[in-house]
Design a protein around this motif. Structure first.
Motif, mmCIF file in Angstrom:
data_model
loop_
_atom_site.group_PDB
_atom_site.id
_atom_site.type_symbol
_atom_site.label_atom_id
_atom_site.label_comp_id
_atom_site.label_asym_id
_atom_site.label_seq_id
_atom_site.Cartn_x
_atom_site.Cartn_y
_atom_site.Cartn_z
ATOM 1 N N ALA A 88 24.699 18.495 31.813
ATOM 2 C CA ALA A 88 24.978 17.068 32.007
ATOM 3 C C ALA A 88 23.683 16.356 32.372
ATOM 4 C CB ALA A 88 26.003 16.868 33.112
ATOM 5 N N MET A 89 23.504 15.155 31.835
ATOM 6 C CA MET A 89 22.365 14.306 32.196
ATOM 7 C C MET A 89 22.843 12.868 32.241
ATOM 8 S SD MET A 89 18.703 13.538 30.362
ATOM 9 C CE MET A 89 17.892 15.022 30.886
ATOM 10 N N LYS A 90 22.480 12.180 33.325
ATOM 11 C CA LYS A 90 22.854 10.771 33.478
ATOM 12 C C LYS A 90 21.651 9.991 33.972
ATOM 13 C CE LYS A 90 27.632 11.767 34.747
ATOM 14 N NZ LYS A 90 28.681 11.607 35.762
ATOM 15 N N ALA A 91 21.547 8.751 33.544
ATOM 16 C CA ALA A 91 20.492 7.870 34.038
ATOM 17 C C ALA A 91 20.862 6.435 33.704
ATOM 18 C CB ALA A 91 19.142 8.210 33.420
ATOM 19 N N THR A 92 20.457 5.529 34.579
ATOM 20 C CA THR A 92 20.520 4.099 34.295
ATOM 21 C C THR A 92 19.090 3.614 34.154
ATOM 22 O OG1 THR A 92 22.533 3.860 35.606
ATOM 23 C CG2 THR A 92 21.313 1.847 35.105
ATOM 24 N N LEU A 93 18.754 3.107 32.989
ATOM 25 C CA LEU A 93 17.411 2.589 32.724
ATOM 26 C C LEU A 93 17.446 1.078 32.858
ATOM 27 C CD1 LEU A 93 16.652 4.670 29.503
ATOM 28 C CD2 LEU A 93 16.240 5.311 31.883
ATOM 29 N N ASN A 94 16.551 0.536 33.668
ATOM 30 C CA ASN A 94 16.453 -0.911 33.861
ATOM 31 C C ASN A 94 15.215 -1.411 33.139
ATOM 32 O OD1 ASN A 94 18.689 -1.273 35.858
ATOM 33 N ND2 ASN A 94 17.447 0.208 36.965
ATOM 34 N N SER A 101 12.559 1.405 34.092
ATOM 35 C CA SER A 101 12.541 2.220 35.309
ATOM 36 C C SER A 101 13.924 2.798 35.564
ATOM 37 C CB SER A 101 12.090 1.383 36.512
ATOM 38 O OG SER A 101 12.996 0.318 36.738
ATOM 39 N N THR A 102 13.939 3.885 36.326
ATOM 40 C CA THR A 102 15.193 4.490 36.748
ATOM 41 C C THR A 102 15.037 5.025 38.161
ATOM 42 O OG1 THR A 102 16.931 6.096 36.245
ATOM 43 C CG2 THR A 102 14.672 6.773 35.765
ATOM 44 N N LYS A 103 16.105 4.935 38.920
ATOM 45 C CA LYS A 103 16.138 5.491 40.271
ATOM 46 C C LYS A 103 17.229 6.542 40.409
ATOM 47 C CE LYS A 103 14.330 1.403 42.610
ATOM 48 N NZ LYS A 103 13.041 1.926 42.987
ATOM 49 N N GLU A 117 13.149 9.856 39.429
ATOM 50 C CA GLU A 117 13.005 8.415 39.338
ATOM 51 C C GLU A 117 11.591 8.148 38.852
ATOM 52 O OE1 GLU A 117 11.837 6.561 43.525
ATOM 53 O OE2 GLU A 117 13.740 7.632 43.635
ATOM 54 N N GLY A 118 11.402 6.985 38.283
ATOM 55 C CA GLY A 118 10.081 6.632 37.791
ATOM 56 C C GLY A 118 10.143 5.424 36.895
ATOM 57 N N SER A 119 9.008 5.122 36.311
ATOM 58 C CA SER A 119 8.939 3.966 35.431
ATOM 59 C C SER A 119 7.924 4.203 34.333
ATOM 60 C CB SER A 119 8.558 2.708 36.231
ATOM 61 O OG SER A 119 7.272 2.870 36.797
ATOM 62 N N ALA A 120 8.052 3.441 33.280
ATOM 63 C CA ALA A 120 7.108 3.481 32.164
ATOM 64 C C ALA A 120 6.920 2.079 31.643
ATOM 65 C CB ALA A 120 7.632 4.401 31.051
ATOM 66 N N ASN A 121 5.680 1.740 31.384
ATOM 67 C CA ASN A 121 5.367 0.458 30.770
ATOM 68 C C ASN A 121 5.378 0.705 29.259
ATOM 69 O OD1 ASN A 121 3.845 -1.680 29.550
ATOM 70 N ND2 ASN A 121 3.273 -2.293 31.627
ATOM 71 N N TYR A 122 6.426 0.225 28.572
ATOM 72 C CA TYR A 122 6.552 0.515 27.158
ATOM 73 C C TYR A 122 5.720 -0.420 26.285
ATOM 74 C CZ TYR A 122 10.400 -2.843 27.811
ATOM 75 O OH TYR A 122 11.153 -3.928 28.165
ATOM 76 N N VAL A 123 5.074 -1.408 26.876
ATOM 77 C CA VAL A 123 4.135 -2.230 26.112
ATOM 78 C C VAL A 123 2.771 -1.542 26.106
ATOM 79 C CG1 VAL A 123 2.984 -4.475 25.966
ATOM 80 C CG2 VAL A 123 5.377 -4.356 26.650
#
Length: 128
Positions: A88-94, A101-103, A117-123
Motif C-alpha cells: 500500500a502507498m498513499k500520499a497527498t501532493l499539494n 509537496s507532501t507531508k 515528506e518533502g517537496s520538489a520544484n517542478y519548474v
C-alpha cells in the motif's frame, strides 16, 4: 482502479512508480506557455495505490548492506532488482507556485513501514 505506471509515464514521463490504485486530481492553472502553466498550478493530487513498486531503489537491500557494514561483515555481492515492492502507498501532493509537496507519504510492505515528506520544484526540477 487506475494503472499508475502507464498514467505517470504518459503524463509526467516518469516510470518510477508502478501499481494499481486511485488518483484523485483537483488542480487548476492558467497561462498559455508551459512554464507559466507550471508556475500557476495549484491544488491537490491524492494517490492511493496498492500492490506496486517504486523503481530505481531497493530499500531492503540498502538496509541489509548498511547493517552488514555496521557489523563489519561483507555481503555476498548479490544485487537484487532495483525496486522496492509495497502492498500500500498513499500520499497527498499539494501543488502551489511551481512546488509540489507532501507531508503524509506512507508506504507499507510485509517488512517495511515507510513515512516521508518533502517537496520538489517542478519548474526548476529540484527536490528536498
Amino acid at each position: 482502479g487506475v494503472k499508475v505506471q502507464p498514467l505517470l509515464k504518459d503524463v509526467a514521463d516518469n516510470d518510477k512508480l508502478e501499481g494499481t490504485g486511485n488518483i484523485d486530481v483537483n488542480v487548476k492553472g492558467k497561462g498559455l506557455a508551459s512554464t507559466a502553466m507550471k508556475k500557476n498550478l495549484s491544488g491537490t493530487v491524492k494517490i492511493n495505490s496498492a500492490d506496486g513498486a517504486v523503481n530505481g531503489i531497493n530499500v531492503a537491500q540498502m538496509i541489509r548492506e548498511n547493517y552488514a557494514r555496521f557489523k563489519g561483515q561483507s555481503l555476498d555481492g548479490q544485487q537484487g532488482p532495483q525496486k522496492t515492492d509495497f502492498s500500500a502507498m498513499k500520499a497527498t501532493l499539494n501543488l502551489a507556485n511551481g512546488v509540489v509537496s507532501t507531508k503524509d507519504m506512507t508506504a507499507e510492505s510485509p517488512l517495511l513501514r515507510i513515512q516521508g515528506e518533502g517537496s520538489a520544484n517542478y519548474v526548476n526540477e529540484t527536490a528536498d
